[in-house]
Design a protein around this motif. Structure first.
Motif, mmCIF file in Angstrom:
data_model
loop_
_atom_site.group_PDB
_atom_site.id
_atom_site.type_symbol
_atom_site.label_atom_id
_atom_site.label_comp_id
_atom_site.label_asym_id
_atom_site.label_seq_id
_atom_site.Cartn_x
_atom_site.Cartn_y
_atom_site.Cartn_z
ATOM 1 N N ASP A 156 0.835 -1.097 -0.086
ATOM 2 C CA ASP A 156 0.064 -0.067 0.145
ATOM 3 C C ASP A 156 0.903 1.345 0.035
ATOM 4 O OD1 ASP A 156 -2.243 -1.644 0.371
ATOM 5 O OD2 ASP A 156 -2.194 -1.622 2.360
ATOM 6 N N VAL A 157 2.021 1.138 0.843
ATOM 7 C CA VAL A 157 3.005 2.345 0.868
ATOM 8 C C VAL A 157 3.418 2.707 -0.269
ATOM 9 C CG1 VAL A 157 5.133 3.185 1.892
ATOM 10 C CG2 VAL A 157 2.987 2.190 3.473
ATOM 11 N N ALA A 158 3.996 1.626 -0.876
ATOM 12 C CA ALA A 158 4.561 1.574 -2.401
ATOM 13 C C ALA A 158 3.639 2.318 -3.439
ATOM 14 C CB ALA A 158 5.078 0.401 -2.828
ATOM 15 N N ARG A 159 2.451 2.005 -3.277
ATOM 16 C CA ARG A 159 1.382 2.523 -4.264
ATOM 17 C C ARG A 159 1.381 4.246 -3.923
ATOM 18 N NH1 ARG A 159 -1.022 -2.602 -4.276
ATOM 19 N NH2 ARG A 159 -1.993 -2.224 -2.142
ATOM 20 N N ILE A 160 1.395 4.748 -2.731
ATOM 21 C CA ILE A 160 1.440 6.093 -2.335
ATOM 22 C C ILE A 160 2.841 6.727 -3.048
ATOM 23 C CG2 ILE A 160 1.492 7.689 -0.494
ATOM 24 C CD1 ILE A 160 -0.346 5.900 1.240
ATOM 25 N N HIS A 161 3.722 5.972 -2.677
ATOM 26 C CA HIS A 161 4.946 6.569 -3.370
ATOM 27 C C HIS A 161 5.021 6.823 -4.723
ATOM 28 C CE1 HIS A 161 8.031 5.453 0.375
ATOM 29 N NE2 HIS A 161 6.701 6.062 0.773
ATOM 30 N N ALA A 162 4.216 5.905 -5.443
ATOM 31 C CA ALA A 162 4.293 5.651 -6.795
ATOM 32 C C ALA A 162 3.489 7.044 -7.516
ATOM 33 C CB ALA A 162 3.582 4.418 -7.516
#
Length: 268
Positions: free
Chosen positions: A114-120
């Motif tokens: 989920d965090v990776a999707r925010i970063h992206a």
């Protein structure tokens, strides 16, 4: 809304106080109770920031994500604990300190994916070592959108808010309505480097200072800034006041729902 340097400053503080040890996590208000119980008593691995987002990492399966929004605030205290005051969304307590979070736009339990999707969905953050300014330039150099709007677009550049936006444009004499594609590559490189330096200073001192030494009150004899945010600035929230450099009244307009400040002469 707090700008990126504030979140990085909080991340450093929380990492220093809580990381590496089990912490107590609760939700006196109740809105975060179920998620808080999932990490209560676990060791905080690290606290980190990306743009205006703060992450308390307990493991790949448990990351508390906080976005303060317009009204969110962290209160920091030394032990012993005291009864909650107001609507405390999340309380974190460690060996020596405790922290209360009130009024955030987001406080949620996520996974590493989920965090990776925010970063992206965010652009590079000038305060992170992994930031790639070429990605920012690629977006800006192809856009007809005014540079003043692009600098506030978190998908282009993460962490820059209204203050840094207004001040960086003034410092480099850029008219705020200049289309991104009309910006010179060498000028953007200077802007990026200046942003990195200014925001790092913001993390260090806890306020935004953008006025160069030769323009400070003690050098020019003008009155220091009187503002609850502190720090010396050129144009931000100085509408109809004289420019520190040329004396022209600072202008103000609305752009994409936010107030924009600039000097019509210095940024002609």
């Amino acid at each position: 809304m707090p700008e990126g340097h504030t979140l990085h400053r909080l991340a450093r503080l929380h990492h220093r106080r809580y990381a590496g040890h089990p912490v107590s996590v609760s939700s006196p208000q109740g809105r975060f109770a179920a998620q808080a119980s999932a990490v209560d008593g676990r060791k905080l691995v690290r606290a980190e920031a990306y743009g205006k987002h703060l992450f308390h990492v307990y493991g790949p399966d448990a990351v508390v994500h906080v976005h303060l929004g317009l009204a969110g605030i962290f209160d920091e205290h030394k032990l012993p604990l005291a009864p909650p005051v107001g609507q405390v969304r999340m309380r974190v307590a460690g060996r020596t300190h405790w922290t209360d979070l009130r009024g955030p736009a987001a406080c949620e339990l996520l996974t590493a994916d989920d965090v990776a999707r925010i970063h992206a969905r965010l652009g590079p953050d000038p305060l992170r070592k992994d930031a790639d300014p070429d990605k920012v330039w690629h977006r800006i150099s192809k856009s007809r959108v005014p540079i003043a709007a692009l600098l506030m677009d978190q998908a282009v550049l993460a962490g820059v808010g209204n203050v840094y936006r207004a001040e960086i444009l003034f410092r480099h004499r850029i008219p705020p309505m200049t289309p991104g594609r009309d910006l010179d590559a060498a000028l953007f490189k200077d802007v990026w480097g200046d942003l990195v330096d200014l925001m790092k200073d913001g993390v260090k001192v806890g306020q935004i200072n953008t006025v160069r030494p030769e323009h400070m009150p003690e050098v020019t004899g003008r009155e220091p800034r009187q503002d609850r945010h502190g720090g010396e600035v050129y144009v931000y929230r100085r509408a109809e006041m004289p420019c520190h450099l040329c004396g022209t009244e600072v202008a103000k307009a609305e752009l994409a729902g936010r107030n924009l400040y600039w000097c019509p002469t210095c940024q002609a």
